[in-house]
Design a protein around this motif. Sequence first.
Motif, PDB file in Angstrom:
ATOM      1  N   GLY A   2       0.814  -1.215   0.000  1.00 57.92           N
ATOM      2  CA  GLY A   2       0.000   0.000   0.000  1.00 57.92           C
ATOM      3  C   GLY A   2       0.841   1.255   0.000  1.00 57.92           C
ATOM      4  N   GLN A   3       1.939   1.219   0.768  1.00 60.09           N
ATOM      5  CA  GLN A   3       2.838   2.375   0.805  1.00 60.09           C
ATOM      6  C   GLN A   3       3.442   2.640  -0.571  1.00 60.09           C
ATOM      7  N   ARG A   4       3.827   1.551  -1.249  1.00 61.92           N
ATOM      8  CA  ARG A   4       4.390   1.710  -2.589  1.00 61.92           C
ATOM      9  C   ARG A   4       3.364   2.297  -3.553  1.00 61.92           C
ATOM     10  N   GLU A   5       2.121   1.800  -3.462  1.00 58.99           N
ATOM     11  CA  GLU A   5       1.084   2.306  -4.352  1.00 58.99           C
ATOM     12  C   GLU A   5       0.763   3.758  -4.066  1.00 58.99           C
ATOM     13  N   VAL A   6       0.676   4.099  -2.771  1.00 58.94           N
ATOM     14  CA  VAL A   6       0.387   5.488  -2.403  1.00 58.94           C
ATOM     15  C   VAL A   6       1.495   6.415  -2.885  1.00 58.94           C
ATOM     16  N   GLU A   7       2.749   6.011  -2.643  1.00 63.65           N
ATOM     17  CA  GLU A   7       3.874   6.840  -3.072  1.00 63.65           C
ATOM     18  C   GLU A   7       3.903   6.962  -4.598  1.00 63.65           C
ATOM     19  N   SER A   8       3.574   5.859  -5.286  1.00 58.78           N
ATOM     20  CA  SER A   8       3.553   5.910  -6.742  1.00 58.78           C
ATOM     21  C   SER A   8       2.462   6.849  -7.240  1.00 58.78           C
ATOM     22  N   GLU A   9       1.275   6.745  -6.621  1.00 58.42           N
ATOM     23  CA  GLU A   9       0.166   7.606  -7.040  1.00 58.42           C
ATOM     24  C   GLU A   9       0.439   9.061  -6.687  1.00 58.42           C
ATOM     25  N   LEU A  10       0.978   9.271  -5.488  1.00 52.50           N
ATOM     26  CA  LEU A  10       1.314  10.638  -5.104  1.00 52.50           C
ATOM     27  C   LEU A  10       2.405  11.203  -5.997  1.00 52.50           C
ATOM     28  N   GLY A  11       3.362  10.339  -6.365  1.00 51.07           N
ATOM     29  CA  GLY A  11       4.403  10.786  -7.270  1.00 51.07           C
ATOM     30  C   GLY A  11       3.842  11.171  -8.631  1.00 51.07           C
ATOM     31  N   ARG A  12       2.782  10.459  -9.037  1.00 52.56           N
ATOM     32  CA  ARG A  12       2.171  10.762 -10.329  1.00 52.56           C
ATOM     33  C   ARG A  12       1.396  12.070 -10.287  1.00 52.56           C
ATOM     34  N   ILE A  13       0.767  12.375  -9.135  1.00 57.13           N
ATOM     35  CA  ILE A  13      -0.110  13.545  -9.111  1.00 57.13           C
ATOM     36  C   ILE A  13       0.448  14.732  -8.352  1.00 57.13           C
ATOM     37  N   GLY A  14       1.507  14.533  -7.550  1.00 54.04           N
ATOM     38  CA  GLY A  14       1.872  15.717  -6.793  1.00 54.04           C
ATOM     39  C   GLY A  14       3.219  15.787  -6.125  1.00 54.04           C
ATOM     40  N   VAL A  15       3.913  14.690  -5.870  1.00 56.64           N
ATOM     41  CA  VAL A  15       5.194  14.786  -5.186  1.00 56.64           C
ATOM     42  C   VAL A  15       6.193  15.511  -6.077  1.00 56.64           C
ATOM     43  N   VAL A  18      -3.222  10.609 -35.059  1.00 56.19           N
ATOM     44  CA  VAL A  18      -2.801  10.013 -33.791  1.00 56.19           C
ATOM     45  C   VAL A  18      -1.359   9.532 -33.935  1.00 56.19           C
ATOM     46  N   VAL A  19      -0.477  10.038 -33.065  1.00 57.97           N
ATOM     47  CA  VAL A  19       0.933   9.648 -33.132  1.00 57.97           C
ATOM     48  C   VAL A  19       1.356   8.783 -31.945  1.00 57.97           C
ATOM     49  N   GLY A  20       0.486   8.600 -30.943  1.00 58.37           N
ATOM     50  CA  GLY A  20       0.867   7.789 -29.792  1.00 58.37           C
ATOM     51  C   GLY A  20      -0.310   7.442 -28.911  1.00 58.37           C
ATOM     52  N   VAL A  21      -0.156   6.347 -28.180  1.00 60.97           N
ATOM     53  CA  VAL A  21      -1.147   5.904 -27.190  1.00 60.97           C
ATOM     54  C   VAL A  21      -0.409   5.659 -25.888  1.00 60.97           C
ATOM     55  N   ILE A  22      -0.894   6.265 -24.806  1.00 62.91           N
ATOM     56  CA  ILE A  22      -0.244   6.150 -23.502  1.00 62.91           C
ATOM     57  C   ILE A  22      -0.677   4.854 -22.827  1.00 62.91           C
ATOM     58  N   ALA A  23       0.284   4.140 -22.255  1.00 67.36           N
ATOM     59  CA  ALA A  23      -0.018   2.897 -21.537  1.00 67.36           C
ATOM     60  C   ALA A  23      -0.729   3.222 -20.233  1.00 67.36           C
ATOM     61  N   PRO A  24      -1.728   2.412 -19.852  1.00 65.18           N
ATOM     62  CA  PRO A  24      -2.413   2.668 -18.583  1.00 65.18           C
ATOM     63  C   PRO A  24      -1.513   2.343 -17.407  1.00 65.18           C
ATOM     64  N   LEU A  25      -1.737   3.008 -16.285  1.00 65.25           N
ATOM     65  CA  LEU A  25      -1.019   2.685 -15.063  1.00 65.25           C
ATOM     66  C   LEU A  25      -1.477   1.342 -14.551  1.00 65.25           C
ATOM     67  N   THR A  26      -0.642   0.697 -13.696  1.00 69.19           N
ATOM     68  CA  THR A  26      -1.002  -0.623 -13.160  1.00 69.19           C
ATOM     69  C   THR A  26      -2.276  -0.567 -12.342  1.00 69.19           C
ATOM     70  N   SER A  27      -2.535   0.560 -11.646  1.00 68.15           N
ATOM     71  CA  SER A  27      -3.720   0.686 -10.806  1.00 68.15           C
ATOM     72  C   SER A  27      -4.874   1.370 -11.527  1.00 68.15           C
ATOM     73  N   GLN A  84      -0.017  -6.012  -6.578  1.00 65.66           N
ATOM     74  CA  GLN A  84       0.949  -7.060  -6.274  1.00 65.66           C
ATOM     75  C   GLN A  84       1.399  -6.949  -4.824  1.00 65.66           C
ATOM     76  N   ILE A  85       1.128  -8.000  -4.034  1.00 65.65           N
ATOM     77  CA  ILE A  85       1.507  -8.014  -2.617  1.00 65.65           C
ATOM     78  C   ILE A  85       2.347  -9.256  -2.373  1.00 65.65           C
ATOM     79  N   SER A  86       3.442  -9.089  -1.679  1.00 65.03           N
ATOM     80  CA  SER A  86       4.290 -10.232  -1.349  1.00 65.03           C
ATOM     81  C   SER A  86       4.998  -9.963  -0.029  1.00 65.03           C
ATOM     82  N   ALA A  87       5.248 -11.026   0.704  1.00 67.73           N
ATOM     83  CA  ALA A  87       5.969 -10.931   1.976  1.00 67.73           C
ATOM     84  C   ALA A  87       7.410 -11.366   1.743  1.00 67.73           C
ATOM     85  N   SER A  88       8.336 -10.582   2.197  1.00 64.80           N
ATOM     86  CA  SER A  88       9.745 -10.921   2.027  1.00 64.80           C
ATOM     87  C   SER A  88      10.140 -12.042   2.988  1.00 64.80           C
TER      88      SER A  88
END
Length: 388
Positions: free
Chosen positions: A45-58, A174-183, A344-348
Amino acid sequence: MRALDVMGLALRSVFHTPVRSALTVLGLSIGIGAIVAIVAIGDAGQREVESELGRIGVGRAWVHADAQMGTALRRQDAALLERGLTDVLVSACARGTAYATRAGEDALVQLTGCDAAMGDIEKVQMADGRFLLAGDVEGTRSVAVLDASACAALFGDGTAVGETIALAGRPFVVVGVIAPLTSERVVANGTGTVYIPITVYEAMRGSGVDELLLSVEASRDVAAVAARAEQLLTRRYGEGFEAVTLEAEMAAARRILQIFLLVMTCVALICMLVGGIGVMNIMLVCVRERKREIGLMKALGATGRMILSQFLLEATAYATLGGLLGMAAGSLLIAGASQLIGIQISASLRTLGTAVVFSGAIGLFFGVYPALRAAHLMPVDALRSDGR
């Protein structure tokens, strides 16, 4: 009595009553499983939040002009800020809505006029083709880049690059199509986004720039950069400019996530506490039931330290079994949560190993009191006991 003999007696006692042992470790395994799952889900969740925040505002700031004060932004202001600010990417953009049409299919899309720097700021990943180039902006070329939702609405599963669409009646290639984010969920009938050169947007709409988007390194003070941008524009044009950041909103989002994880961790720790108390309770029962055995061992020469070690090993064995079962339960919870949440969730291995060691430490802690009671029994009193 050798150390291996003590260990063998401890393990034999644990497995002598499998049903009681299973019930004893059950509570502890629930707590351990919950801890493992919470840590893994929290990390994901922390990774997803940081990724989303990085996309919209960090590391970002938005500069707007106050129309009521008669001020306006210009495309040239992006170059002004880039010269006045060190290591800052600036993109001029304007946004509106328009109907996109292609072969009888139409969709209401968000029309974004921008320059080539937008691709670097947004860290755009292309599914096909390319993003806008500086030459597209300078040459006022009628080219467009679609996001995944806009592409699905107009082309379905077909190829979009090289095809022509109409935006507000004007043809664009049309010269390009943007890939969707994982979430990101791609919605075929939803409102997508179409990017066109800012110069073309200005010609179509007859309006200037809505905002300047600033991107800086995450390690820098975004608020200070935003304030400096305000100063540069104010010095050039006068009052009427505002630079905003999402620092307060992002801090609140992180705090909410931390509070949620803290609450869930407390619940899991309570489960572990209950499990530890269960281990202590069963060890007290074992001491009472095996008083004669303890008395006989002491009469044959076993020391208090040997008795103490045996019961501590038993308590630790109960807890370690609980940790191993909890590790398996946590892995199942993680798999279920991964499917349910869609990330994607996994325990180390480090987390799993730490959980088992922590479980054993809990058993050792809660086994001290019963083990001390067993070690301090007098041989004569223990041999006279009837098991009560």
